[in-house]
Design an enzyme around this catalytic site. Structure first.
Site, mmCIF file in Angstrom:
data_model
loop_
_atom_site.group_PDB
_atom_site.id
_atom_site.type_symbol
_atom_site.label_atom_id
_atom_site.label_comp_id
_atom_site.label_asym_id
_atom_site.label_seq_id
_atom_site.Cartn_x
_atom_site.Cartn_y
_atom_site.Cartn_z
ATOM 1 N N SER A 1 0.870 -1.184 0.000
ATOM 2 C CA SER A 1 0.000 0.000 0.000
ATOM 3 C C SER A 1 0.903 1.230 0.000
ATOM 4 O O SER A 1 2.078 1.145 0.381
ATOM 5 C CB SER A 1 -0.854 0.000 1.277
ATOM 6 N N TYR B 1 -1.972 -1.156 10.565
ATOM 7 C CA TYR B 1 -1.995 -1.274 9.096
ATOM 8 C C TYR B 1 -0.655 -0.805 8.529
ATOM 9 O O TYR B 1 -0.043 -1.489 7.701
ATOM 10 C CB TYR B 1 -3.155 -0.455 8.528
HETATM 11 P P1 NAD Z 1 -11.420 -6.336 0.088
HETATM 12 O O1 NAD Z 1 -11.963 -6.209 1.478
HETATM 13 O O2 NAD Z 1 -12.310 -6.078 -1.063
HETATM 14 O O3 NAD Z 1 -10.741 -7.778 -0.089
HETATM 15 C C1 NAD Z 1 -9.990 -8.380 0.936
HETATM 16 C C2 NAD Z 1 -9.922 -9.878 0.678
HETATM 17 O O4 NAD Z 1 -9.174 -10.495 1.754
HETATM 18 C C3 NAD Z 1 -11.302 -10.558 0.658
HETATM 19 O O5 NAD Z 1 -11.312 -11.574 -0.324
HETATM 20 C C4 NAD Z 1 -11.390 -11.179 2.061
HETATM 21 O O6 NAD Z 1 -12.258 -12.319 2.132
HETATM 22 C C5 NAD Z 1 -9.931 -11.584 2.246
HETATM 23 N N1 NAD Z 1 -9.603 -11.868 3.637
HETATM 24 C C6 NAD Z 1 -9.704 -11.058 4.725
HETATM 25 N N2 NAD Z 1 -9.320 -11.735 5.833
HETATM 26 C C7 NAD Z 1 -8.962 -12.977 5.426
HETATM 27 C C8 NAD Z 1 -8.473 -14.137 6.096
HETATM 28 N N3 NAD Z 1 -8.271 -14.166 7.421
HETATM 29 N N4 NAD Z 1 -8.228 -15.247 5.362
HETATM 30 C C9 NAD Z 1 -8.449 -15.258 4.016
HETATM 31 N N5 NAD Z 1 -8.898 -14.186 3.332
HETATM 32 C C10 NAD Z 1 -9.152 -13.061 4.039
HETATM 33 O O7 NAD Z 1 -10.141 -5.349 0.063
HETATM 34 P P2 NAD Z 1 -9.316 -4.707 -1.152
HETATM 35 O O8 NAD Z 1 -9.538 -3.250 -1.097
HETATM 36 O O9 NAD Z 1 -9.518 -5.438 -2.409
HETATM 37 O O10 NAD Z 1 -7.827 -4.938 -0.596
HETATM 38 C C11 NAD Z 1 -6.962 -5.968 -1.075
HETATM 39 C C12 NAD Z 1 -5.538 -5.650 -0.633
HETATM 40 O O11 NAD Z 1 -5.133 -4.401 -1.187
HETATM 41 C C13 NAD Z 1 -5.375 -5.506 0.882
HETATM 42 O O12 NAD Z 1 -4.147 -6.067 1.288
HETATM 43 C C14 NAD Z 1 -5.382 -4.005 1.078
HETATM 44 O O13 NAD Z 1 -4.707 -3.626 2.253
HETATM 45 C C15 NAD Z 1 -4.654 -3.557 -0.160
HETATM 46 N N6 NAD Z 1 -4.894 -2.147 -0.545
HETATM 47 C C16 NAD Z 1 -6.156 -1.687 -0.773
HETATM 48 C C17 NAD Z 1 -6.345 -0.358 -1.147
HETATM 49 C C18 NAD Z 1 -7.724 0.206 -1.441
HETATM 50 O O14 NAD Z 1 -7.844 1.417 -1.628
HETATM 51 N N7 NAD Z 1 -8.751 -0.614 -1.533
HETATM 52 C C19 NAD Z 1 -5.231 0.491 -1.257
HETATM 53 C C20 NAD Z 1 -3.959 -0.012 -1.005
HETATM 54 C C21 NAD Z 1 -3.803 -1.341 -0.651
#
Ligand code: NAD
Length: 267
Positions: free
Chosen positions: A149, A162
């Site tokens: 991130s 985080y």
């Molecule tokens: P999201 O909530 O849509 O998806 C998260 C996924 O992780 C889901 O499939 C959920 O079921 C899974 N998950 C959570 N806990 C789990 C566990 N204990 N075991 C197995 N699976 C688990 O989130 P997203 O926005 O798609 O984020 C995905 C990644 O990208 C994350 O690591 C997040 O920190 C990172 N990220 C997101 C953003 C953003 O703006 N959305 C920005 C930077 C980084």
């Protein structure tokens, strides 16, 4: 010069791919002919419908499977990697993407939330990598991509676990890249800014109502306050970076934390 990713027949595990970024990246890989193992939580019927939809888009006989490992449980993570190898015969790509968030002042942060964030984001990246590396070493080639991130490079208030976990993912990425540099395995982190996921889209309407301002101003002044281009990162911005890193085109990139963040971390 035409760039062809040549990914047909490769096998990928993408943690946390039942929604958002992980699901989009899984789809992008399947469209290139990569067999993928999906993972993550959710309603079983929806997970199966999503799996079938990605399978329908898959090219070149790629298979799309699902494994329900809880990424806080090391034994289940070992099982996930073993499942991919056993069912699909190899393992070329590991995308460590599963993540959760909780926001609170550090002196009020619930202990169990700290433990959960570190486990899902940081420790799961270690456990999955640990089990993938011997398979990739035996193949003489592998690609590990950790979805970190902008918060793996710069901090924000109220996000102490985080940021700790994502900074940790970036450090882990670099250490593994140095260690594995002569094995044919590359290890990189992608550091997105704010991505337009369904969760964020919902927040825009809610915040506009709560603050009495337009959705456009919520995006520019509230959600994307730190992102100079005032534009959300799109899934395809991340998919393009992933395809580059996992193909032979990206073989020289290793140990990098690659920002896709509209100049956020340039400020
Ligand atoms: P999201 O909530 O849509 O998806 C998260 C996924 O992780 C889901 O499939 C959920 O079921 C899974 N998950 C959570 N806990 C789990 C566990 N204990 N075991 C197995 N699976 C688990 O989130 P997203 O926005 O798609 O984020 C995905 C990644 O990208 C994350 O690591 C997040 O920190 C990172 N990220 C997101 C953003 C953003 O703006 N959305 C920005 C930077 C980084």
């Amino acid at each position: 010069m035409a760039v062809d990713y040549h990914l047909e027949g490769h096998v990928a595990v993408i943690t946390g791919s039942t929604s958002g970024i992980g699901q989009a990246l899984a789809t992008a890989l399947a469209e290139q002919g990569v067999s993928v193992v999906l993972n993550g939580f959710g309603d079983p019927a929806k997970i199966e419908a999503d799996r079938a939809a990605i399978q329908a888009k898959a090219a070149a006989n790629a298979r799309v499977l699902y494994h329900d490992a809880d990424m806080t449980k090391p034994a289940e993570i070992a099982d996930l990697i073993g499942f991919a190898h056993k069912e699909l015969g190899r393992l070329d790509i590991l995308v460590n993407n599963a993540g959760i968030q909780h926001v609170a002042p550090v002196d009020e942060f619930p202990d169990e939330k700290w433990d959960a964030l570190i486990a899902v984001i940081l420790s799961s990246t270690f456990h999955a990598t640990k089990h993938a590396v011997p398979i990739m070493k035996a193949q003489g080639r592998g690609r590990i991509v950790n979805i970190a991130s902008a918060h793996g490079l710069v901090a924000s208030a109220f996000k102490s676990p985080y940021c700790a976990a994502k900074f940790g993912v970036v450090g882990f990425t670099k250490s593994c890249a140095v260690e594995l540099a002569r094995t044919g395995i590359t290890v990189n982190a992608i550091c997105p800014g704010y991505v337009k996921t369904p969760l964020i889209e919902m927040q825009i309407g809610d915040q506009a109502k709560a603050r009495g301002i337009s959705p456009e101003r919520v995006v520019e002044d509230v959600i994307l306050a730190a992102q100079p281009n005032k534009t959300f990162v799109e899934y395809q911005n991340l998919a393009g970076m992933l395809l580059y890193l996992v193909s032979d085109v990206g073989s020289a990139a290793t140990g990098a934390a690659l920002s896709v963040d509209g100049a956020w971390t340039a400020t």
